[in-house]
Design a protein around this motif. Structure first.
Motif, PDB file in Angstrom:
ATOM      1  N   ARG A  35       0.824  -1.210   0.000  1.00  0.00           N
ATOM      2  CA  ARG A  35       0.000   0.000   0.000  1.00  0.00           C
ATOM      3  C   ARG A  35       0.860   1.263   0.000  1.00  0.00           C
ATOM      4  O   ARG A  35       0.476   2.277  -0.585  1.00  0.00           O
ATOM      5  CB  ARG A  35      -0.943  -0.026   1.202  1.00  0.00           C
ATOM      6  N   ARG A  95      -8.481   7.516   9.564  1.00  0.00           N
ATOM      7  CA  ARG A  95      -9.589   7.458   8.615  1.00  0.00           C
ATOM      8  C   ARG A  95      -9.662   6.078   7.959  1.00  0.00           C
ATOM      9  O   ARG A  95      -8.708   5.301   8.023  1.00  0.00           O
ATOM     10  CB  ARG A  95      -9.412   8.525   7.541  1.00  0.00           C
ATOM     11  N   LYS A  96     -10.770   5.809   7.278  1.00  0.00           N
ATOM     12  CA  LYS A  96     -10.919   4.537   6.577  1.00  0.00           C
ATOM     13  C   LYS A  96      -9.927   4.411   5.422  1.00  0.00           C
ATOM     14  O   LYS A  96      -9.559   3.299   5.032  1.00  0.00           O
ATOM     15  CB  LYS A  96     -12.349   4.390   6.056  1.00  0.00           C
ATOM     16  N   SER A  97      -9.519   5.550   4.874  1.00  0.00           N
ATOM     17  CA  SER A  97      -8.576   5.527   3.754  1.00  0.00           C
ATOM     18  C   SER A  97      -7.144   5.274   4.205  1.00  0.00           C
ATOM     19  O   SER A  97      -6.265   5.044   3.379  1.00  0.00           O
ATOM     20  CB  SER A  97      -8.632   6.854   2.990  1.00  0.00           C
ATOM     21  N   ASP A  98      -6.876   5.333   5.517  1.00  0.00           N
ATOM     22  CA  ASP A  98      -5.530   5.093   6.038  1.00  0.00           C
ATOM     23  C   ASP A  98      -5.360   3.610   6.363  1.00  0.00           C
ATOM     24  O   ASP A  98      -6.326   2.850   6.357  1.00  0.00           O
ATOM     25  CB  ASP A  98      -5.283   5.942   7.285  1.00  0.00           C
ATOM     26  N   THR A  99      -4.134   3.218   6.654  1.00  0.00           N
ATOM     27  CA  THR A  99      -3.841   1.810   6.921  1.00  0.00           C
ATOM     28  C   THR A  99      -3.090   1.678   8.241  1.00  0.00           C
ATOM     29  O   THR A  99      -2.084   2.365   8.459  1.00  0.00           O
ATOM     30  CB  THR A  99      -2.983   1.195   5.806  1.00  0.00           C
ATOM     31  N   THR A 144      -2.540   9.022   4.214  1.00  0.00           N
ATOM     32  CA  THR A 144      -2.458   9.511   2.842  1.00  0.00           C
ATOM     33  C   THR A 144      -3.228  10.815   2.659  1.00  0.00           C
ATOM     34  O   THR A 144      -4.106  11.155   3.452  1.00  0.00           O
ATOM     35  CB  THR A 144      -3.011   8.459   1.867  1.00  0.00           C
TER      36      THR A 144
END
Length: 937
Positions: free
Chosen positions: A789, A842-846, A860
């Motif tokens: 990712r 956030r949901k977009s992060d890992t 990101t």
């Protein structure tokens, strides 16, 4: 009688040896200069030091005598010898004049006379350019004879000592000064002197032989010759490296850099190495963890330094045909384009195959032979210096010249000739640039090659883009369509247009036969892509047995075999490329087996591994207590596990994915262990096809992460074909005749059974895919997935000029919880922590578990670094509260290092390294906080 004779001979021999050794005076008195760094000088304690001093101390050690050094100003040293106050002069340059007055003995060491030019003196590239200027030199030195020979009308000003010479240079009395390899750092104003007369403005004068001097007719000379002849060449190499090489520690790789080649390699006005090749090597150093230091000099001097062992490698040189000089190419680092340049006032006759023109080329140009073939009627004349070429072109003595298309415009601009020249577009020729090492340094050559091979291709593209703004002059983007081959490689391909490659017919999804009877799989697609990139055709020959296929490679019935491992017993008939396909290993067990977190837990366990895998043969080197059971196939290993004859089976993710398509293998536990050794799959090439290995490596380098991802999606998507065989159904209907009710019942039952089986298979495949990319305990992404990712995010953020952050988090106090309450409570704590971290982003992060009590977080699409700081503060605030566990409340904290793209790095490895080091800095500073790098602050 015989015994007495032997005793007498022994006594006589001993006496003769003692007499021979006694012929050298003890102590041996040697006069040296007190100010000729680095050869001979007195240090800050007044002690004799330098290369010459170490040389004579080694002589004294071998001869078992003492030496006494008498230090004096250079002009006084030879008179001291002449008056008989010492036995010898320790070090002088061999000149014709001195040979008339002294007996000169060879030390085996060459020294270099140079002229250091003032930094701001314009357009000085060769010695004759110094004719109008005053050159300073120490009186009676060996430089004087060389200066008069090279510059007949030279104006010299002599000084009694090097210190007086340096003082005059800084006061502006002289514009250049003659000296040996380097200026003396012990000079009081050395920093200012080195800035005004930098190494990169050094012009070689001549090579001198370092000699010792004895007065004429002195019988001591013969004994000195005998003593010095016993000095080992290896000792001289170490001596030269210590005193004449770069002043770095022994763990630093010293690299020669050819000046005046912007944008590829040059030095700034402050003397800092810079350019495309310099940045590529800095990336190499980050990749390998090896320290490097650059030594700027002329191309000629760099070659001499490399041959002498004063440097370890040349970062880039345009010719690899140097074996006769004891040098060899370690790696092709680049390919540059050269074009024909002519004066604008004289373009009536362009360069063509029928044009009889005089054309200048640089003396080290690698493409002269190709030019002679392309333009048979042209006369190519070698030059060393660009100003000489320009002068002869302007005076119509030359029609024009060839030069590097990225370098010449910058050099013309420096010399104020930009508007006078024009390039001929159809004259382009591409030439390779090689990193050079000594022939004896084959281990270093391999280390250099492997380091560059591991650099991400995106990194190479970005570095080149930074230095070469003209897109048509860039080298690396060509790899995406057609790998740029050297003329020699192109010739080899034309002689070998078709290559025979062996593949297995029964190893899906890597190599197998599809339903139409054609070769298929990952290897077929990847080899096809390689063939397109290097312009060769591969004929596939299928085999049922791997050993038979290797035997045919050995017998040269095949030219190459993919997916092999580098083993010593194969070196007699095969060479190996870089990584062809990454090997990801999975540990397979029955579902009732306990979870395995680390490979160390496998000690004493029986593990079945396919016998030809490198893993089967070498895993015991890392984990000697594992009981490896070699098997002929994965299926054979699974059968042994079902019979309880082995505890686990180990195989690649790719092969395991295929076996799960079959019935009977749904109830398996699949685990990916981070601490297993990695043995990548390579391509084995027949031993006499060495050029093919280099070309395949270039092709493999051109295959990006996106290319491999597409192949992975194509062959590892785990799709299962559903339905029943119609032929079998019809046969069944004919057999049961008119029993329609029974038939319906059978079909419905069969269909339901099949659907159930398919569902179980799909669940198993999804489980395997999840296990390969997620942590088995916390179910969050693991190290492998977050790296993927990060790579994907870097590509996206580079395109959109966005910021991302990588947080590396290590728990403070976790070990104490583990030690006090046990691993089960530690696992409970990790599960709760994973939930907290997931809620903080956030949901977009890992959020990923990197290993043990370490976590990595990818953020990101940030607007600034403050966004990352907010997340870090949020996490620390949450961890400040006690954790309620089954045994009670526990208290922990975290140390967080934060790396920011692009400030801290432009690739995944660099960002992880920076974040990890920052995390350790936090631990050293008291823990429970976060930290950015200075580059960001």
């Amino acid at each position: 009688m015989i015994f007495r004779l032997l005793v007498c001979l022994l006594v006589l021999g001993t006496c003769f040896t003692q007499l021979s050794a006694a012929t050298l005076p003890n102590p041996l008195k040697i006069v040296i200069s007190n100010d000729t760094f680095p050869y001979m000088f007195t240090d800050e304690n007044g002690q004799a030091a330098g290369l010459v001093v170490d040389y004579w101390q080694e002589i004294a050690k071998q001869q078992q005598i003492r030496v006494e050094f008498v230090a004096a100003d250079w002009p006084l040293t030879l008179p001291i010898l002449q008056r008989g106050e010492v036995h010898i002069h320790g070090g002088v340059a061999k000149t014709a004049e001195r040979e008339l007055s002294y007996q000169l003995g060879d030390t085996g060491i060459d020294i270099y006379s140079n002229v250091f030019v003032q930094r701001d003196l314009p357009a000085i590239t060769k010695l004759t350019d110094l004719t109008p200027y005053v050159i300073g030199v120490v009186e009676t030195s060996g430089h004087i004879e060389g200066l008069y020979k090279s510059i007949p009308s030279v104006t010299l000003r002599t000084y009694s000592t090097s210190t007086a010479l340096y003082d005059a240079a800084l006061s502006g009395q002289i514009n250049a000064l003659a000296a040996l390899d380097r200026l003396a750092p012990r000079y009081a104003h050395y920093s200012e002197l080195a800035q005004q007369f930098p190494m990169y403005r050094k012009i070689p004068l001549r090579t001198l032989h370092l000699s010792y001097a004895v007065t004429q007719n002195n019988p001591l000379f013969a004994q000195l010759q005998q003593a010095t002849s016993k000095i080992d060449r290896a000792f001289l190499d170490r001596l030269e490296r210590h005193w004449l090489g770069d002043s770095t520690d022994e763990n630093t790789l010293v690299l020669g850099l050819a000046i005046d080649n912007p944008p590829y390699m040059h030095v700034s006005l402050q003397g800092e190495a810079q350019g495309l090749f310099v940045d590529l090597w800095r990336q190499w150093a980050e990749q390998t963890g090896i320290k490097i230091a650059f030594v700027p000099d002329s191309s000629f001097q760099n070659l001499q330094n490399l041959k002498k062992g004063r440097i370890d490698a040349l970062i880039a040189f345009p010719d690899n045909n140097l074996q006769q000089d004891g040098l060899m190419s370690a790696y092709q680092i680049y390919g540059f384009k050269s074009r024909f340049y002519s004066a604008k006032h004289n373009v009536t006759t362009p360069l063509s195959s029928s044009a009889s023109l005089k054309v200048a080329v640089f003396e080290n140009a690698p493409y002269i032979a190709e030019l002679e073939l392309r333009y048979p009627k042209a006369e190519f004349i070698r030059y060393r210096y660009l100003p000489d070429i320009i002068k002869d072109v302007i005076n119509n003595k030359l029609a024009g010249f060839y030069g590097a298309a990225a370098v010449i415009p910058l050099r013309l601009q420096q010399l104020n000739y930009t508007d006078l020249f024009i390039e001929q577009a159809d004259s382009e020729i591409i030439s390779p640039m090689y990193t050079l090492v000594r022939e004896a340094d084959s281990e270093l050559a391999e280390k250099i090659r492997r380091g560059f091979a591991k650099l991400p291709f995106d990194t190479l593209l970005q570095v080149e883009k930074n230095w070469v703004p003209q897109t048509d002059l860039r080298y690396f983007p060509q790899f995406f369509t057609q790998v740029p081959l050297t003329p020699a490689e192109q010739g080899w391909v034309s002689e070998h247009p078709v290559l025979r490659i062996g593949m297995l017919n029964n190893w899906p999804p890597m190599e197998f036969i599809d339903t139409d009877g054609n070769p298929a799989g990952v290897t077929v697609d990847l080899i096809s892509l390689l063939g397109q990139r290097i312009n060769v055709r591969f004929d596939i020959e299928l085999y049922a047995n791997f050993d038979v296929m290797l035997e045919d490679l050995k017998l040269k019935k095949l030219d190459l075999v993919a997916n092999t491992s580098d083993q010593d017993d194969r070196h007699s008939y095969a060479r190996f490329t870089d990584e062809f396909w990454p090997a990801k290993w999975v540990l397979i067990s029955n579902d009732n087996r306990d979870l395995v977190v680390s490979a160390t837990e496998l000690d004493g366990k029986r593990i079945a591994i396919y016998k030809d895998y490198q893993m089967a043969k070498r895993i015991n080197e890392v984990y000697p207590l594992i009981d490896v059971i070699p098997v002929n196939s994965l299926r054979a290993g699974l059968e042994l596990m079902q019979q309880h004859k082995v505890d686990f089976v180990m195989d690649s993710v790719e092969t395991t994915s295929e076996i799960l398509r079959e019935a009977g293998y749904m109830y398996l536990r699949l685990q990916v262990l981070d601490d297993l050794p990695s043995y990548p799959s390579l391509i084995a090439v027949r031993e006499d096809y060495a050029p093919l290995v280099t070309m395949l490596n270039k092709g493999l380098r051109s295959i990006t992460a996106e290319d491999r991802q597409l192949l992975y999606q194509k062959w590892f998507n785990f799709q299962i074909n559903q339905g029943i065989n119609k032929a079998q159904l019809h046969q069944l209907m004919w057999q049961i005749g008119g029993a329609a009710a029974l038939l319906i019942a059978v079909v419905l039952g069969w269909n339901l059974s099949l659907r159930s089986e398919v569902l179980l298979r799909r669940q198993a495949e999804q489980k395997m895919r999840f296990m390969a990319t997620h942590d088995d305990l916390t179910k969050i992404p693991n190290r492998s997935l977050i790296k993927e990712r990060i790579e994907q995010a870097l590509l996206q953020h580079a395109r959109h000029n966005e910021i991302l952050a990588l947080l590396f988090l290590d728990l403070d106090g976790f070990k104490e919880v583990n030690d006090q309450y046990g691993h089960d409570i530690g696992d409970e704590l990790l599960l709760k922590l994973a939930g907290i971290l997931g809620e903080a982003v956030r949901k977009s992060d890992t959020v990923a578990r990197f290993g043990g009590d370490e976590f990595a977080i990818l953020l990101t699409g940030l607007l600034s670094r403050d966004d990352a700081a907010i997340v870090a503060e949020k996490i620390l605030h949450q961890l400040a509260m006690p954790f309620a566990l089954s045994v009670g409340e526990v208290q922990i904290s975290a140390s967080i290092g934060i790396a920011i793209y692009p400030d801290d790095g432009t690739d995944c490895a660099k960002l992880l390294k920076v974040a990890d080091s920052l995390m350790y800095r936090v631990k050293q500073q008291g823990k429970n906080q976060y930290c950015f790098s200075k580059a960001v602050i």
